[in-house]
Enzyme design. Structure first.
Site, PDB file in Angstrom:
ATOM      1  N   ILE A  40      -8.880   8.491  -6.656  1.00 46.80           N
ATOM      2  CA  ILE A  40      -7.622   8.826  -6.713  1.00 46.80           C
ATOM      3  C   ILE A  40      -7.263   9.771  -5.725  1.00 46.80           C
ATOM      4  O   ILE A  40      -7.696  10.945  -5.566  1.00 46.80           O
ATOM      5  CB  ILE A  40      -7.231   9.543  -8.128  1.00 46.80           C
ATOM      6  CG1 ILE A  40      -7.436   8.469  -9.412  1.00 46.80           C
ATOM      7  CG2 ILE A  40      -5.769  10.159  -8.094  1.00 46.80           C
ATOM      8  CD1 ILE A  40      -7.139   8.753 -10.609  1.00 46.80           C
ATOM      9  N   PRO A  41      -6.554   9.420  -4.607  1.00 43.80           N
ATOM     10  CA  PRO A  41      -6.631  10.019  -3.269  1.00 43.80           C
ATOM     11  C   PRO A  41      -5.674  11.208  -3.282  1.00 43.80           C
ATOM     12  O   PRO A  41      -4.569  11.329  -2.761  1.00 43.80           O
ATOM     13  CB  PRO A  41      -5.898   8.898  -2.462  1.00 43.80           C
ATOM     14  CG  PRO A  41      -4.890   8.072  -3.385  1.00 43.80           C
ATOM     15  CD  PRO A  41      -5.769   8.209  -4.720  1.00 43.80           C
ATOM     16  N   CYS A  42      -5.862  12.328  -3.999  1.00 44.73           N
ATOM     17  CA  CYS A  42      -5.223  13.339  -3.783  1.00 44.73           C
ATOM     18  C   CYS A  42      -5.286  14.191  -2.397  1.00 44.73           C
ATOM     19  O   CYS A  42      -4.413  14.930  -2.173  1.00 44.73           O
ATOM     20  CB  CYS A  42      -5.792  14.600  -4.890  1.00 44.73           C
ATOM     21  SG  CYS A  42      -7.382  15.052  -4.624  1.00 44.73           S
ATOM     22  N   HIS A  43      -6.156  13.603  -1.746  1.00 44.08           N
ATOM     23  CA  HIS A  43      -6.285  14.257  -0.178  1.00 44.08           C
ATOM     24  C   HIS A  43      -5.183  13.720   0.540  1.00 44.08           C
ATOM     25  O   HIS A  43      -4.871  14.179   1.626  1.00 44.08           O
ATOM     26  CB  HIS A  43      -7.756  13.802   0.472  1.00 44.08           C
ATOM     27  CG  HIS A  43      -7.815  12.113   0.709  1.00 44.08           C
ATOM     28  ND1 HIS A  43      -8.323  11.411  -0.584  1.00 44.08           N
ATOM     29  CD2 HIS A  43      -7.471  11.302   1.437  1.00 44.08           C
ATOM     30  CE1 HIS A  43      -8.184  10.348  -0.222  1.00 44.08           C
ATOM     31  NE2 HIS A  43      -7.847  10.122   1.010  1.00 44.08           N
ATOM     32  N   ARG A  44      -4.309  12.782  -0.033  1.00 44.08           N
ATOM     33  CA  ARG A  44      -3.179  12.076   0.788  1.00 44.08           C
ATOM     34  C   ARG A  44      -1.897  12.996   0.349  1.00 44.08           C
ATOM     35  O   ARG A  44      -0.752  12.662   0.905  1.00 44.08           O
ATOM     36  CB  ARG A  44      -2.884  10.878   0.442  1.00 44.08           C
ATOM     37  CG  ARG A  44      -3.964   9.852   0.796  1.00 44.08           C
ATOM     38  CD  ARG A  44      -3.735   8.478   0.715  1.00 44.08           C
ATOM     39  NE  ARG A  44      -4.979   7.808   0.803  1.00 44.08           N
ATOM     40  CZ  ARG A  44      -5.570   6.567   0.219  1.00 44.08           C
ATOM     41  NH1 ARG A  44      -4.702   6.124  -0.900  1.00 44.08           N
ATOM     42  NH2 ARG A  44      -6.622   6.125   0.488  1.00 44.08           N
TER      43      ARG A  44
END
Length: 168
Positions: A126-130
């Site tokens: 789940i790409p919270c880095h985006r």
DNA sequence: ACTATTCCGGTAA
DNA sequence: TTACCGGAATAGT
């Protein structure tokens, strides 16, 4: 609940520690943590699901555009966190949003969105880095540019992921 | 009472 | 004009 430590070759000695469970009907990831443990992965006795996790992460490392199909137990979050995490999944690789933009979509506040990202149980998948701040890169895993709390430089990981996805 | 924020006004270079 | 603080506003935990 099973646990599997997977080398995550952003740099030496960084691993992903993945907890997952299978039921009769489905397999699901319960949480993911970064670690510096030099524990060697035990390849034998790997379940089908464990192999699938390995394979999908490998695909992502080879091609940042790869789309994960691994199920995450999103229900472990509060209702608001679930809402935020759901919209994180919709941000495509190669794009970013700011906390403020996301907040507007959810009729919430930037600060609250940052909170929910910080509590993301499934980094990378789940790409919270985006999600970045309006002025800079924002935080990762509770760390900010100014404050690194533990041994792991989380912001460096966020930078790497974004660079890998050809942002920046 | 904390945050992985943001916006706006004031000030100085 | 731009760049850099300080503080208030904000929503969820």
């Amino acid at each position: 609940m099973n646990k599997r430590i997977i080398p995550f070759p952003i740099y030496e000695q960084l691993s992903l520690s993945i907890s997952f469970s299978h039921t009769d009907t489905s397999d699901i990831i319960d949480s993911i943590e970064y670690s510096h443990n030099a524990i060697l992965p035990s390849v034998k006795n790997d379940s089908i699901f464990a192999k699938k996790i390995l394979n999908e992460l490998d695909c992502y490392m080879n091609d940042a555009k790869f789309q994960f199909s691994l199920a995450c137990n999103i229900q472990l979050g509060t209702p608001f966190q679930q809402r935020v995490w759901q919209s994180l999944i919709k941000i495509p690789s190669g794009k970013v949003k700011t906390y403020g933009e996301l907040a507007k979509e959810l009729n919430s506040s930037a600060r609250a969105v940052g909170n929910a990202c910080r509590r993301n149980l499934f980094p990378v998948i789940i790409p919270c880095h985006r999600v970045v701040s309006a002025s800079g890169i924002g935080g990762y895993a509770g760390d900010t540019l100014e404050t690194q709390k533990g041994a792991i430089n989380y912001l460096q990981i966020k930078q790497w992921l974004l660079a890998h996805e050809a942002v920046l």
